[in-house]
Design a protein around this motif. Structure first.
Motif: not given
Length: 143
Positions: A33-38, A70-76
């Motif tokens: 799982v990549a949680n890092r943007p390019d 900037d972790i949103s509830d949607d991301d969680v």
């Protein structure tokens, strides 16, 4: 390569390199799982290149970029759903591993006691005590 086990289902890591993929697959990981943007940092490998190498080594690929701090509830929510359904064990990575750990912690709130979440993060080398209020808020949402 700096892999840090959170629990039997998930480990986290700072940025991995394409050359790390044979070892990651050899350790038995099933999903990457990549949680890092390019483009987050100069010189960072392109996620498409890591995805290609992951596939060549039999790893399932999940690209779930989240902006640092900037972790949103949607991301969680998306991360939690992914962790529950992904082939395990899962290795999630970002710049330092902290973002992945925070995503795991917040998605585990309400299912795992906060004390245990903080202990698992600390054992993996991450101090996430600063998210205590948000962790409590996430737990309340699940009740």
């Amino acid at each position: 390569m700096d892999l840090r086990k959170i629990n039997d289902r998930i480990s986290v890591a700072p940025q991995i390199q394409i050359a790390d993929l044979p070892a990651i697959a050899g350790l038995g990981f099933k999903t990457l799982v990549a949680n890092r943007p390019d483009g987050e940092e100069p010189g960072q490998p392109l996620m498409a290149d890591i995805e290609k190498a992951a596939s060549e080594h039999g790893l399932k690929w999940v690209y779930m970029p989240v902006a640092s701090g900037d972790i949103s509830d949607d991301d969680v929510e998306r991360f939690g759903e992914m962790i529950h359904t992904a082939d395990a064990p899962v290795l999630a990575f970002c710049r330092s591993g902290t973002r992945c750990t925070v995503l795991w912690a917040l998605s585990s709130a309400g299912e795992t006691p906060a004390k245990e979440i903080f202990e698992k993060a600390r054992s993996a080398g991450y101090d996430i005590s600063g998210i205590a209020p948000r962790l409590a808020q996430q737990a309340q949402k699940k009740r």
